[in-house]
Design a protein around this motif. Sequence first.
Motif, PDB file in Angstrom:
ATOM      1  N   ASP A  57      11.000   4.855  -9.999  1.00  0.00           N
ATOM      2  CA  ASP A  57      10.083   3.962  -9.299  1.00  0.00           C
ATOM      3  C   ASP A  57       9.109   3.302 -10.273  1.00  0.00           C
ATOM      4  N   TYR A  58       8.742   4.000 -11.343  1.00  0.00           N
ATOM      5  CA  TYR A  58       7.898   3.377 -12.362  1.00  0.00           C
ATOM      6  C   TYR A  58       8.679   2.315 -13.145  1.00  0.00           C
ATOM      7  N   ARG A  59       9.943   2.591 -13.379  1.00  0.00           N
ATOM      8  CA  ARG A  59      10.767   1.618 -14.107  1.00  0.00           C
ATOM      9  C   ARG A  59      11.044   0.382 -13.268  1.00  0.00           C
ATOM     10  N   ARG A  60      11.312   0.604 -11.982  1.00  0.00           N
ATOM     11  CA  ARG A  60      11.644  -0.517 -11.099  1.00  0.00           C
ATOM     12  C   ARG A  60      11.007  -0.277  -9.730  1.00  0.00           C
TER      13      ARG A  60
ATOM     14  N   TYR B 143       0.830  -1.213   0.000  1.00  0.00           N
ATOM     15  CA  TYR B 143       0.000   0.000   0.000  1.00  0.00           C
ATOM     16  C   TYR B 143       0.861   1.258   0.000  1.00  0.00           C
ATOM     17  N   ASP B 144       1.966   1.226   0.744  1.00  0.00           N
ATOM     18  CA  ASP B 144       2.824   2.405   0.856  1.00  0.00           C
ATOM     19  C   ASP B 144       3.505   2.746  -0.459  1.00  0.00           C
ATOM     20  N   VAL B 145       3.724   1.748  -1.328  1.00  0.00           N
ATOM     21  CA  VAL B 145       4.346   2.020  -2.620  1.00  0.00           C
ATOM     22  C   VAL B 145       3.499   3.007  -3.417  1.00  0.00           C
ATOM     23  N   PHE B 146       2.209   2.761  -3.481  1.00  0.00           N
ATOM     24  CA  PHE B 146       1.323   3.604  -4.282  1.00  0.00           C
ATOM     25  C   PHE B 146       0.999   4.913  -3.562  1.00  0.00           C
ATOM     26  N   ARG B 147       0.895   4.868  -2.230  1.00  0.00           N
ATOM     27  CA  ARG B 147       0.666   6.109  -1.499  1.00  0.00           C
ATOM     28  C   ARG B 147       1.863   7.046  -1.638  1.00  0.00           C
ATOM     29  N   SER B 148       3.068   6.496  -1.635  1.00  0.00           N
ATOM     30  CA  SER B 148       4.265   7.328  -1.796  1.00  0.00           C
ATOM     31  C   SER B 148       4.269   8.022  -3.146  1.00  0.00           C
ATOM     32  N   ARG B 149       3.852   7.314  -4.175  1.00  0.00           N
ATOM     33  CA  ARG B 149       3.801   7.935  -5.509  1.00  0.00           C
ATOM     34  C   ARG B 149       2.799   9.085  -5.537  1.00  0.00           C
ATOM     35  N   THR B 150       1.626   8.868  -4.955  1.00  0.00           N
ATOM     36  CA  THR B 150       0.626   9.937  -4.975  1.00  0.00           C
ATOM     37  C   THR B 150       1.109  11.150  -4.192  1.00  0.00           C
TER      38      THR B 150
END
Length: 238
Positions: A139-142, A102-109
């Motif tokens: 982060d999108y690449r890897r 969950y934190d991966v996507f929250r960090s991006r936002t």
Amino acid sequence: MADSDDDTFDPTTPEQREIGREMVDESTGLGSVMAHAYRGEIDRVGTWRQRLDETTKWAVTLMAAILTWSFSSTDNPHYILLIGIIVVTIFLGIEARRYRDYDVFRSRTRVIQENLLANALDPSQGTESHDWRAELSRDYRRPTLKVSLHEALANRLQRVYLALLSVLLVAWVFRITAFAPRQDWLTTAGIDRIPGIAVVAVVGVIYVVLLGVTFWPHERHAKGEFREGNPNDWKENR
């Protein structure tokens, strides 16, 4: 704005990193792409947030069922509460793993909100990170996990699971003491051939470890957690 296909493209330069300013002035292809990307990231955050809530819901439901059954009769064994502690701890591990995803996507936002949307609303404040576009691109690449398992466990313990496990511990102590007043509590705590003192020692060690994980000082990596503030500031500024 410099061509992003140029070999000399540098996402840390002011004209490249502050695309929020350009979005205010004119419509760009990159702005449209970022809008769709942001919408997608928000949807994934919501999906993983629901998964976290589902884990907590099942942990609470199981705990309520165990508490109800264990105190429904004095003939019911007390160790069902210990089984409940083990199962809730397993749910804690599952939720900590889900929290890391969950934190991966929250960090991006949060990167997009801090550096693109906030800058579009008030360009005078600039961006939070000079290389935010390069950071987001990497982060999108890897895609990588942003928080350690220890931090994820500590977060979920502080928010939910330490309270649940504390309720189970108090219930177990009450079950082997006040709920069985005719026997010595150490004798009551025994399980089959395992003496009560050994059971109490193991339970004590488990909770010491849980407290250590919860409150042991560590560097915080989770991005985007709520911060404490004066609630009147928002009202006064409106």
